[in-house]
Design a protein around this motif. Structure first.
Motif, PDB file in Angstrom:
ATOM      1  N   PRO A 199     -12.770  18.486   2.389  1.00  0.00           N
ATOM      2  CA  PRO A 199     -11.887  18.712   3.323  1.00  0.00           C
ATOM      3  C   PRO A 199     -12.180  20.177   3.723  1.00  0.00           C
ATOM      4  O   PRO A 199     -12.562  20.938   3.194  1.00  0.00           O
ATOM      5  CB  PRO A 199     -10.617  18.450   2.404  1.00  0.00           C
ATOM      6  N   VAL A 200     -11.651  20.347   5.144  1.00  0.00           N
ATOM      7  CA  VAL A 200     -11.969  21.637   5.779  1.00  0.00           C
ATOM      8  C   VAL A 200     -11.382  22.603   4.946  1.00  0.00           C
ATOM      9  O   VAL A 200     -11.783  23.955   4.957  1.00  0.00           O
ATOM     10  CB  VAL A 200     -11.475  21.445   7.450  1.00  0.00           C
ATOM     11  N   THR A 201     -10.089  22.397   4.619  1.00  0.00           N
ATOM     12  CA  THR A 201      -9.487  23.634   3.748  1.00  0.00           C
ATOM     13  C   THR A 201     -10.073  23.912   2.639  1.00  0.00           C
ATOM     14  O   THR A 201     -10.265  25.456   2.418  1.00  0.00           O
ATOM     15  CB  THR A 201      -8.145  23.108   3.162  1.00  0.00           C
ATOM     16  N   ARG A 202     -10.810  22.997   1.777  1.00  0.00           N
ATOM     17  CA  ARG A 202     -11.752  23.630   0.812  1.00  0.00           C
ATOM     18  C   ARG A 202     -12.842  24.209   0.951  1.00  0.00           C
ATOM     19  O   ARG A 202     -13.325  25.151   0.556  1.00  0.00           O
ATOM     20  CB  ARG A 202     -12.006  22.242  -0.202  1.00  0.00           C
ATOM     21  N   LEU A 203     -13.404  24.041   2.120  1.00  0.00           N
ATOM     22  CA  LEU A 203     -14.582  24.516   2.835  1.00  0.00           C
ATOM     23  C   LEU A 203     -14.391  26.084   3.269  1.00  0.00           C
ATOM     24  O   LEU A 203     -14.997  26.874   3.076  1.00  0.00           O
ATOM     25  CB  LEU A 203     -15.312  23.693   3.968  1.00  0.00           C
ATOM     26  N   PRO A 239     -22.453  16.473  -7.776  1.00  0.00           N
ATOM     27  CA  PRO A 239     -22.738  17.908  -7.965  1.00  0.00           C
ATOM     28  C   PRO A 239     -23.938  18.315  -6.823  1.00  0.00           C
ATOM     29  O   PRO A 239     -24.005  19.481  -6.259  1.00  0.00           O
ATOM     30  CB  PRO A 239     -23.527  17.867  -9.270  1.00  0.00           C
ATOM     31  N   ALA A 240     -24.619  17.137  -6.040  1.00  0.00           N
ATOM     32  CA  ALA A 240     -25.245  17.437  -4.904  1.00  0.00           C
ATOM     33  C   ALA A 240     -24.561  18.112  -3.814  1.00  0.00           C
ATOM     34  O   ALA A 240     -25.052  18.976  -3.121  1.00  0.00           O
ATOM     35  CB  ALA A 240     -26.233  16.113  -4.581  1.00  0.00           C
ATOM     36  N   ARG A 241     -23.768  17.321  -3.657  1.00  0.00           N
ATOM     37  CA  ARG A 241     -22.548  17.938  -2.323  1.00  0.00           C
ATOM     38  C   ARG A 241     -21.938  19.501  -2.641  1.00  0.00           C
ATOM     39  O   ARG A 241     -22.229  20.145  -1.807  1.00  0.00           O
ATOM     40  CB  ARG A 241     -21.269  17.131  -2.234  1.00  0.00           C
ATOM     41  N   VAL A 242     -21.839  19.870  -4.040  1.00  0.00           N
ATOM     42  CA  VAL A 242     -21.255  20.991  -4.270  1.00  0.00           C
ATOM     43  C   VAL A 242     -22.491  21.999  -4.011  1.00  0.00           C
ATOM     44  O   VAL A 242     -22.367  23.346  -3.273  1.00  0.00           O
ATOM     45  CB  VAL A 242     -20.787  21.358  -5.804  1.00  0.00           C
ATOM     46  N   VAL A 243     -23.614  21.786  -4.559  1.00  0.00           N
ATOM     47  CA  VAL A 243     -24.905  22.531  -4.322  1.00  0.00           C
ATOM     48  C   VAL A 243     -25.249  23.015  -2.962  1.00  0.00           C
ATOM     49  O   VAL A 243     -25.411  24.069  -2.461  1.00  0.00           O
ATOM     50  CB  VAL A 243     -26.175  21.892  -5.305  1.00  0.00           C
ATOM     51  N   LEU A 244     -25.247  21.578  -2.172  1.00  0.00           N
ATOM     52  CA  LEU A 244     -25.519  21.943  -0.619  1.00  0.00           C
ATOM     53  C   LEU A 244     -24.552  22.635   0.216  1.00  0.00           C
ATOM     54  O   LEU A 244     -24.824  23.575   0.874  1.00  0.00           O
ATOM     55  CB  LEU A 244     -25.661  20.553  -0.027  1.00  0.00           C
ATOM     56  N   ALA A 245     -23.300  22.392  -0.328  1.00  0.00           N
ATOM     57  CA  ALA A 245     -22.049  23.137   0.447  1.00  0.00           C
ATOM     58  C   ALA A 245     -22.358  24.630  -0.154  1.00  0.00           C
ATOM     59  O   ALA A 245     -22.091  25.497   1.048  1.00  0.00           O
ATOM     60  CB  ALA A 245     -20.952  22.855   0.223  1.00  0.00           C
ATOM     61  N   TYR A 246     -22.554  24.920  -1.044  1.00  0.00           N
ATOM     62  CA  TYR A 246     -22.494  26.328  -1.579  1.00  0.00           C
ATOM     63  C   TYR A 246     -23.859  27.083  -1.028  1.00  0.00           C
ATOM     64  O   TYR A 246     -23.576  28.094  -0.718  1.00  0.00           O
ATOM     65  CB  TYR A 246     -22.905  26.459  -3.246  1.00  0.00           C
ATOM     66  N   ARG A 247     -25.034  26.325  -0.594  1.00  0.00           N
ATOM     67  CA  ARG A 247     -26.055  26.784  -0.282  1.00  0.00           C
ATOM     68  C   ARG A 247     -25.888  27.172   1.348  1.00  0.00           C
ATOM     69  O   ARG A 247     -26.143  28.231   1.859  1.00  0.00           O
ATOM     70  CB  ARG A 247     -27.301  25.968  -0.211  1.00  0.00           C
ATOM     71  N   MET A 248     -25.105  26.396   1.928  1.00  0.00           N
ATOM     72  CA  MET A 248     -24.297  26.743   3.260  1.00  0.00           C
ATOM     73  C   MET A 248     -23.598  27.739   3.378  1.00  0.00           C
ATOM     74  O   MET A 248     -23.663  28.846   4.336  1.00  0.00           O
ATOM     75  CB  MET A 248     -23.690  25.513   3.912  1.00  0.00           C
ATOM     76  N   PHE A 249     -22.691  28.006   2.497  1.00  0.00           N
ATOM     77  CA  PHE A 249     -21.930  29.105   2.316  1.00  0.00           C
ATOM     78  C   PHE A 249     -22.876  30.694   2.306  1.00  0.00           C
ATOM     79  O   PHE A 249     -22.617  31.580   2.884  1.00  0.00           O
ATOM     80  CB  PHE A 249     -21.159  29.213   1.190  1.00  0.00           C
ATOM     81  N   HIS A 250     -23.725  30.290   1.312  1.00  0.00           N
ATOM     82  CA  HIS A 250     -24.736  31.507   1.043  1.00  0.00           C
ATOM     83  C   HIS A 250     -25.387  31.827   2.151  1.00  0.00           C
ATOM     84  O   HIS A 250     -25.395  33.096   2.789  1.00  0.00           O
ATOM     85  CB  HIS A 250     -25.551  31.102   0.115  1.00  0.00           C
ATOM     86  N   ALA A 251     -25.874  30.967   3.338  1.00  0.00           N
ATOM     87  CA  ALA A 251     -26.683  31.023   4.401  1.00  0.00           C
ATOM     88  C   ALA A 251     -25.765  32.008   5.374  1.00  0.00           C
ATOM     89  O   ALA A 251     -25.997  32.893   6.203  1.00  0.00           O
ATOM     90  CB  ALA A 251     -27.210  29.973   4.913  1.00  0.00           C
ATOM     91  N   ALA A 300     -14.171  26.533  -5.679  1.00  0.00           N
ATOM     92  CA  ALA A 300     -13.219  25.919  -4.621  1.00  0.00           C
ATOM     93  C   ALA A 300     -13.696  24.434  -4.461  1.00  0.00           C
ATOM     94  O   ALA A 300     -12.874  23.757  -3.742  1.00  0.00           O
ATOM     95  CB  ALA A 300     -13.176  26.791  -3.337  1.00  0.00           C
ATOM     96  N   LEU A 301     -14.846  24.115  -4.489  1.00  0.00           N
ATOM     97  CA  LEU A 301     -15.314  22.872  -4.239  1.00  0.00           C
ATOM     98  C   LEU A 301     -15.312  21.875  -5.682  1.00  0.00           C
ATOM     99  O   LEU A 301     -15.596  20.824  -5.599  1.00  0.00           O
ATOM    100  CB  LEU A 301     -16.694  22.906  -3.988  1.00  0.00           C
ATOM    101  N   LEU A 311     -19.109  21.540   9.280  1.00  0.00           N
ATOM    102  CA  LEU A 311     -17.879  20.876   9.722  1.00  0.00           C
ATOM    103  C   LEU A 311     -18.258  19.409  10.199  1.00  0.00           C
ATOM    104  O   LEU A 311     -17.395  18.466   9.708  1.00  0.00           O
ATOM    105  CB  LEU A 311     -17.175  21.486  10.955  1.00  0.00           C
ATOM    106  N   TRP A 312     -19.335  19.016  10.851  1.00  0.00           N
ATOM    107  CA  TRP A 312     -19.896  17.944  11.171  1.00  0.00           C
ATOM    108  C   TRP A 312     -19.886  17.107  10.260  1.00  0.00           C
ATOM    109  O   TRP A 312     -19.605  15.623   9.899  1.00  0.00           O
ATOM    110  CB  TRP A 312     -20.846  17.918  12.127  1.00  0.00           C
ATOM    111  N   TRP A 313     -20.624  17.311   8.923  1.00  0.00           N
ATOM    112  CA  TRP A 313     -21.108  16.716   7.779  1.00  0.00           C
ATOM    113  C   TRP A 313     -19.719  16.515   6.860  1.00  0.00           C
ATOM    114  O   TRP A 313     -19.603  15.489   6.530  1.00  0.00           O
ATOM    115  CB  TRP A 313     -22.268  17.507   7.020  1.00  0.00           C
ATOM    116  N   ARG A 314     -18.829  17.520   6.688  1.00  0.00           N
ATOM    117  CA  ARG A 314     -17.668  17.750   6.135  1.00  0.00           C
ATOM    118  C   ARG A 314     -17.878  17.002   4.662  1.00  0.00           C
ATOM    119  O   ARG A 314     -17.264  15.916   4.561  1.00  0.00           O
ATOM    120  CB  ARG A 314     -16.661  16.992   7.128  1.00  0.00           C
ATOM    121  N   PRO A 315     -18.446  17.458   3.756  1.00  0.00           N
ATOM    122  CA  PRO A 315     -18.610  17.090   2.317  1.00  0.00           C
ATOM    123  C   PRO A 315     -17.430  17.071   1.594  1.00  0.00           C
ATOM    124  O   PRO A 315     -17.302  16.341   0.647  1.00  0.00           O
ATOM    125  CB  PRO A 315     -19.688  17.708   1.808  1.00  0.00           C
TER     126      PRO A 315
END
Length: 295
Positions: free
Chosen positions: A161-165, A99-111, A52-53, A155-159
């Protein structure tokens, strides 16, 4: 923390005989094969969370193997579940410019999804009156608060769009639900009756131990203790809890082993991609253009 985890695991397992290990493996039998591949039930949802990212077109087969191998490294490397992220980053570079944004966002999803799974399980235990001696409502309040903070930070960082998150978080939540199959299948292999009450309490205790002791690599010893406590409260006995923990570790190690094979294939594919992008020898030869211009 690794030493602490291994020490606790050794201390817990020292109270049980090797005969219980033999019994668990005999009961599982050929069931170890489907058990080792049980991650295929929930891993496709993890792949969808990453996809999705990423921009289209997506390389689905490589994403599938990348999730498998990254999870395998995270299981084997004692680093609070982050051992596979450098490998994930390395291979995402060929799929996205960020790639760094994808990894960090994915780890947030995981947590966040882990916290949601924890407070949902704790909430159901509190609502149904299972094991009332535990402070389920306090755990619900704590995990809801932490999950809210993490989602607000994302959401504050918003790497992206919100829809993709949102589209990335939803399949990760489904993945957490699918992981209930692990507890049910382990009980089935050990010849225990699979009931909603048993699955719910065991899964809730596992999720709680993962959240409260996230600093212990792989939850070594901690998750085994949670399984023993849950089985004791269910009247199954600590021996069944020990065997559940043993077979669960077997599943994780076998799954990680398959993940290493996936990593070998990905590294070879990356090498082939690099070779295909190299300029041909003819273009690099200084005399090539001169020979073409000579009469």
């Amino acid at each position: 923390m690794l030493v602490v985890g291994l020490g606790l695991l050794s201390y817990l397992w020292a109270d049980f005989s090797l005969d219980l290990v033999r019994q668990a493996l005999i009961r599982a039998g050929w069931g170890l094969v489907p058990l080792s591949l049980l991650g295929l039930v929930w891993m496709p949802w993890d792949v969808l969370a990453t996809a999705a990212l990423l921009p289209a077109p997506r390389r689905w087969f490589r994403l599938f193997l990348l999730e498998w191998s990254s999870d395998g490294f995270s299981r084997l490397i004692p680093s609070a579940g982050l051992g596979g992220e450098p490998f994930r980053y390395r291979h995402l570079r060929s799929m996205t410019a960020e790639p760094a944004r994808v990894v960090l966002a994915y780890r947030m999803f995981h947590a966040i999804s882990g916290l949601v799974a924890t407070f949902v399980g704790a909430g159901l235990c509190a609502f149904s009156g299972i094991s009332p001696g535990h402070s389920w409502l306090r755990l619900v309040a704590l995990t809801v608060g932490v999950a809210g903070v993490l989602w607000g930070a994302l959401l504050w960082w918003r790497p992206f769009p919100v829809t993709r998150l949102v589209l990335g978080l939803l399949p990760k939540l489904v993945s957490r639900v699918m992981q209930v199959a692990e507890v049910a299948f382990l009980l089935f292999l050990l010849g225990q009756q699979v009931t909603p009450q048993r699955v719910l309490l065991i899964q809730a205790c596992l999720a709680a131990s993962t959240f409260l002791f996230a600093f212990v690599p792989g939850g070594l010893g901690v998750q085994e203790r949670a399984l023993m406590l849950a089985c004791t409260e269910l009247g199954l006995g600590s021996e069944i809890g020990f065997q559940l923990g043993l077979l669960r570790r077997c599943r994780q190690l076998l799954w990680a082993g398959y993940g290493l094979l996936a990593a070998i294939w990905l590294e070879d594919a990356l090498r082939r991609d690099s070779k295909s992008l190299e300029p041909s020898a003819t273009e690099d030869e200084p005399g090539a253009h001169q020979s073409l211009e000579s009469p």
